[in-house]
Design a protein around this motif. Structure first.
Motif, PDB file in Angstrom:
ATOM      1  N   THR A  13       0.843  -1.189   0.000  1.00 54.64           N
ATOM      2  CA  THR A  13       0.000   0.000   0.000  1.00 54.64           C
ATOM      3  C   THR A  13       0.880   1.241   0.000  1.00 54.64           C
ATOM      4  N   LEU A  14       0.547   2.207  -0.845  1.00 60.09           N
ATOM      5  CA  LEU A  14       1.233   3.493  -0.808  1.00 60.09           C
ATOM      6  C   LEU A  14       0.454   4.450   0.078  1.00 60.09           C
ATOM      7  N   ARG A  15       1.160   5.118   0.982  1.00 60.48           N
ATOM      8  CA  ARG A  15       0.575   6.240   1.714  1.00 60.48           C
ATOM      9  C   ARG A  15       1.289   7.510   1.245  1.00 60.48           C
ATOM     10  N   ASP A  16       0.526   8.431   0.724  1.00 56.99           N
ATOM     11  CA  ASP A  16       1.120   9.690   0.283  1.00 56.99           C
ATOM     12  C   ASP A  16       1.160  10.667   1.455  1.00 56.99           C
ATOM     13  N   VAL A  17       2.350  11.234   1.712  1.00 56.01           N
ATOM     14  CA  VAL A  17       2.540  12.116   2.866  1.00 56.01           C
ATOM     15  C   VAL A  17       2.838  13.554   2.448  1.00 56.01           C
ATOM     16  N   THR A  18       2.443  13.889   1.206  1.00 61.06           N
ATOM     17  CA  THR A  18       2.710  15.237   0.689  1.00 61.06           C
ATOM     18  C   THR A  18       2.217  16.319   1.631  1.00 61.06           C
ATOM     19  N   LEU A  19       1.015  16.162   2.161  1.00 58.17           N
ATOM     20  CA  LEU A  19       0.380  17.237   2.920  1.00 58.17           C
ATOM     21  C   LEU A  19       0.932  17.392   4.334  1.00 58.17           C
ATOM     22  N   ARG A  20       1.780  16.490   4.762  1.00 60.89           N
ATOM     23  CA  ARG A  20       2.456  16.659   6.054  1.00 60.89           C
ATOM     24  C   ARG A  20       3.962  16.751   5.825  1.00 60.89           C
ATOM     25  N   GLY A  28       5.679  16.300   3.226  1.00 66.22           N
ATOM     26  CA  GLY A  28       6.049  16.953   1.988  1.00 66.22           C
ATOM     27  C   GLY A  28       6.055  18.472   2.074  1.00 66.22           C
ATOM     28  N   LEU A  29       5.143  19.028   2.850  1.00 66.76           N
ATOM     29  CA  LEU A  29       5.004  20.482   2.926  1.00 66.76           C
ATOM     30  C   LEU A  29       5.777  21.118   4.066  1.00 66.76           C
ATOM     31  N   GLN A  30       6.152  20.355   5.090  1.00 69.13           N
ATOM     32  CA  GLN A  30       6.587  20.987   6.337  1.00 69.13           C
ATOM     33  C   GLN A  30       7.907  21.742   6.218  1.00 69.13           C
ATOM     34  N   LEU A  31       8.703  21.445   5.179  1.00 71.74           N
ATOM     35  CA  LEU A  31       9.987  22.130   5.032  1.00 71.74           C
ATOM     36  C   LEU A  31       9.935  23.227   3.972  1.00 71.74           C
ATOM     37  N   THR A  32       8.763  23.429   3.353  1.00 69.11           N
ATOM     38  CA  THR A  32       8.690  24.381   2.245  1.00 69.11           C
ATOM     39  C   THR A  32       8.661  25.830   2.712  1.00 69.11           C
ATOM     40  N   GLY A  56       8.795  14.345  -4.645  1.00 66.75           N
ATOM     41  CA  GLY A  56       9.883  14.139  -3.686  1.00 66.75           C
ATOM     42  C   GLY A  56      10.031  15.291  -2.717  1.00 66.75           C
ATOM     43  N   LEU A  57       8.933  15.999  -2.453  1.00 61.80           N
ATOM     44  CA  LEU A  57       8.977  17.128  -1.529  1.00 61.80           C
ATOM     45  C   LEU A  57       9.234  16.663  -0.103  1.00 61.80           C
ATOM     46  N   GLY A  58       9.760  17.573   0.719  1.00 62.55           N
ATOM     47  CA  GLY A  58       9.757  17.317   2.145  1.00 62.55           C
ATOM     48  C   GLY A  58      11.113  17.218   2.801  1.00 62.55           C
ATOM     49  N   GLY A  59      11.062  16.806   4.052  1.00 58.57           N
ATOM     50  CA  GLY A  59      12.227  16.723   4.905  1.00 58.57           C
ATOM     51  C   GLY A  59      11.881  17.205   6.289  1.00 58.57           C
ATOM     52  N   CYS A  60      12.750  16.938   7.248  1.00 54.75           N
ATOM     53  CA  CYS A  60      12.489  17.314   8.640  1.00 54.75           C
ATOM     54  C   CYS A  60      13.208  18.618   8.967  1.00 54.75           C
TER      55      CYS A  60
END
Length: 302
Positions: A2-9, A11-15, A230-234
């Motif tokens: 199963t793929l879970r897309d995490v763009t909205l968390r 993926g966005l948190q480092l933008t 490939g957005l994102g990061g901590c």
């Protein structure tokens, strides 16, 4: 798988840019309508520390019960769970770091304090008719302390205070793991910890995001995380870069719900979002989809 897309968390948190709630709602619905099985849609992290997550509660409140049934929300305390429940959420990813140094940087407390608070979070989630995941950041390496001992990961996974979690998320927060390490840890967690679904959360910092995800699935993980473009990061992990791209994972695994037409829609969705955020698009599959190999069905026609 199963793929879970995490763009909205993730993926966005480092933008550094807060998308309006209405825009986030459209993204959620576009992903769900495309057939993506699960999403991570927001975080209860402090908005002054992670500004792109500031309207997460508003996003939760704007979605239907049916939509929220496929969505997860990042939480780090029982109080976070209470707030998310009040907004309508029912699925929670309770996250803390295996490494004390990163947990202090990310959440403001040591790992033991986070573990001790988890039973209360589990009780709240279950009382609301929901489910909760145990998410272990820095399962492989820590930006401050270096390599993380797999035995410590297993110690937490087997701690009775983490009982009640439906899933365990093993996060390669820095993207420094290699496929052999990922396969070994997933295999050990599967064999030695309470029976629960294993989720692998990878980053593509060193170009091994897809390879590590496939290794995790082969070793027993049933869910992998990815983000559009490939957005994102901590923001609290120096050296972390974007998530493994959703587009790359889908092209590699080709689940039954994915057709070339749906893939094309998701490629365009990632392209539009990256451009809107002024972020680079790191999805290699998007480059392939924009190639001139017109005879290949996965290449976009326009």
């Amino acid at each position: 798988m199963t793929l879970r897309d995490v763009t909205l968390r993730d993926g966005l948190q480092l933008t550094g840019k807060l998308l309006p709630t209405e825009r986030k709602v459209r993204l959620v619905r576009s992903l769900l309508d495309a057939g993506v099985p699960e999403l991570e849609i927001g975080s209860l992290a402090r908005p002054d520390l992670v500004p792109p997550m500031a309207n997460s509660l508003e996003l939760i409140a704007a979605l239907t019960e049916e939509e929220l049934d496929r969505c997860w929300v990042w939480v780090a305390t029982p109080r976070h769970v209470e707030k998310a429940i009040a907004a309508g959420a029912r699925h929670f990813q309770y996250c803390f770091s295996v490494s004390d140094a990163h947990n202090n940087a990310n959440i403001g407390r040591d790992t033991e304090t986070s573990i001790a608070a988890m039973p209360a979070a589990v009780d709240l989630a279950h009382a609301a008719g929901g489910s909760i995941q145990l998410c272990l950041a820095t399962s492989f390496t820590c930006p401050f302390d270096g390599p993380v001992d797999a035995d410590r990961v297993l110690e937490i996974a087997c701690d009775p205070r983490t009982d009640g979690a439906a899933d365990i998320v093993l996060a390669d927060t820095l993207g420094q793991a290699v496929p052999g390490q990922v396969a070994e840890l997933v295999s050990r967690v599967r064999a030695e910890s309470p029976g629960r679904r294993i989720v692998y959360h990878g980053h593509d910092t060193w170009g091994l995001g897809v390879a590590n995800s496939l290794a995790a699935v082969s070793a027993g993980a049933s869910v992998v995380d990815g983000a559009l473009a490939g957005l994102g990061g901590c923001p609290f992990a120096p050296g972390a870069s974007g998530n493994t791209a959703t587009e790359d994972l889908l092209f590699a695994t080709r689940p039954q719900w994915l057709s070339p037409e749906v893939f094309a829609d998701l490629v365009r969705l990632g392209e539009d979002l990256a451009a809107e955020l002024d972020e680079p698009n790191r999805a290699r599959a998007t480059q392939g989809a924009r190639s001139e190999a017109a005879a290949f069905e996965w290449v976009l026609r326009s």
